[in-house]
Write an enzyme that holds these catalytic residues in place. Structure first.
Site, short mmCIF file in Angstrom:
data_model
loop_
_atom_site.label_atom_id
_atom_site.label_comp_id
_atom_site.label_asym_id
_atom_site.label_seq_id
_atom_site.Cartn_x
_atom_site.Cartn_y
_atom_site.Cartn_z
N ARG A 1 0.48 12.88 -9.04
CA ARG A 1 0.88 11.52 -8.79
C ARG A 1 2.24 11.42 -9.48
NH1 ARG A 1 -2.94 7.63 -7.61
NH2 ARG A 1 -4.85 8.02 -8.71
N GLU B 1 0.84 -1.14 0.10
CA GLU B 1 -0.15 0.15 0.06
C GLU B 1 0.84 1.23 0.05
OE1 GLU B 1 -2.64 1.47 -0.59
OE2 GLU B 1 -4.35 0.65 0.61
N PHE C 1 -3.20 16.13 3.64
CA PHE C 1 -3.45 15.58 2.69
C PHE C 1 -2.11 15.45 1.70
CE2 PHE C 1 -5.15 14.25 -1.58
CZ PHE C 1 -6.04 12.99 -0.90
P1 IMP Z 1 -7.82 4.44 4.22
O1 IMP Z 1 -8.83 3.30 3.64
O2 IMP Z 1 -8.43 5.55 4.59
O3 IMP Z 1 -6.53 3.90 4.98
O4 IMP Z 1 -6.99 5.09 2.73
C1 IMP Z 1 -6.33 4.00 2.00
C2 IMP Z 1 -6.26 4.59 0.47
O5 IMP Z 1 -6.89 6.34 0.25
C3 IMP Z 1 -4.88 4.84 0.37
O6 IMP Z 1 -4.49 3.60 -0.23
C4 IMP Z 1 -4.58 5.94 -0.87
O7 IMP Z 1 -4.74 5.47 -2.03
C5 IMP Z 1 -5.77 7.07 -0.34
N1 IMP Z 1 -5.17 7.94 0.64
C6 IMP Z 1 -5.24 8.15 1.83
N2 IMP Z 1 -4.59 9.25 2.29
C7 IMP Z 1 -4.14 9.89 1.28
C8 IMP Z 1 -3.71 11.24 1.18
O8 IMP Z 1 -3.08 11.84 2.00
N3 IMP Z 1 -3.37 11.34 -0.25
C9 IMP Z 1 -3.67 10.69 -1.24
N4 IMP Z 1 -4.32 9.67 -1.16
C10 IMP Z 1 -4.69 8.97 0.13
MG MG Z 2 -3.63 3.06 -2.02
#
Ligand code: IMP
Ligand code: MG
Length: 177
Positions: free
Chosen positions: A165, A99, A152
């Protein structure tokens, strides 16, 4: 169109050293096990590409495409959609979920449950970044690059609405005004 400020958190060199360390740890544990590195798309693709080359041991790669974000969101919806599932069985294999970042933990938790049903021999998680402040589900991270602040993040594969990206470093995104 609103503009953004990008504040650098990690240089490409910082990221490279974290990956070299992760690769040493994983290599030590998985040499001769031909592990399956299972990337969670899309965010993992840059990390995965650098990690497999740093690892330099026999391994296989697979990808699943999961998303908890709608467009223009910086918050997880809390529900996961499987856009593309596993194409090959992982039964009896040593699987490492790769991840880019663990935020609420909902995505990794989902991935772990999804994979457990497919009966791998072992299952571990490798994440480059961990945003601990926003965790909602307790998930194990066996190999971690850096803990990051509650901000973020973009760059090194991470996007905001598909932007940024391509940046080689990691940045905190701040909206102007
Ligand atoms: P979670 O399910 O909230 O843990 O988020 C997981 C997914 O959200 C990650 O694998 C990222 O692809 C995306 N994500 C989480 N935080 C960020 C961030 O700060 N910037 C960009 N993508 C994020
Ligand atoms: Mg991800």
């Amino acid at each position: 169109m609103s503009e953004f400020q990008l504040e650098m958190l990690y240089t490409p060199g910082d990221i490279e050293s974290a990956i070299a360390r992760l690769a040493r740890e994983i290599r030590r544990d998985y040499r001769n096990k031909n592990p399956v590195l299972l990337g969670v798309l899309k965010g993992c693709f840059v990390f995965m590409a650098d990690l497999v080359r740093a690892l330099d041991i026999p391994l296989e790669t697979e990808f699943v495409s999961l998303s908890s974000y709608g467009p223009r969101r910086t918050q997880s919806k809390g529900t996961i959609e499987v856009f593309q599932g596993l194409r090959k069985p992982v039964r009896g294999r040593h699987v490492i979920v790769v991840e880019d970042i663990v935020d609420t933990g909902i995505t990794v938790d989902f991935a772990i449950r999804y994979l457990r049903r497919r009966r791998p021999a072992t299952l571990r998680v490798c994440a480059l970044f961990d945003k601990t402040a926003r965790r909602r589900v307790d998930v194990p991270i066996d190999y971690l690059g850096y803990k990051v602040p509650d901000c973020f993040l973009v760059g090194y594969g991470l996007d905001y609405d598909e932007r940024f990206r391509y940046l080689p470093g990691l940045y905190c995104l701040k909206e102007d005004g």
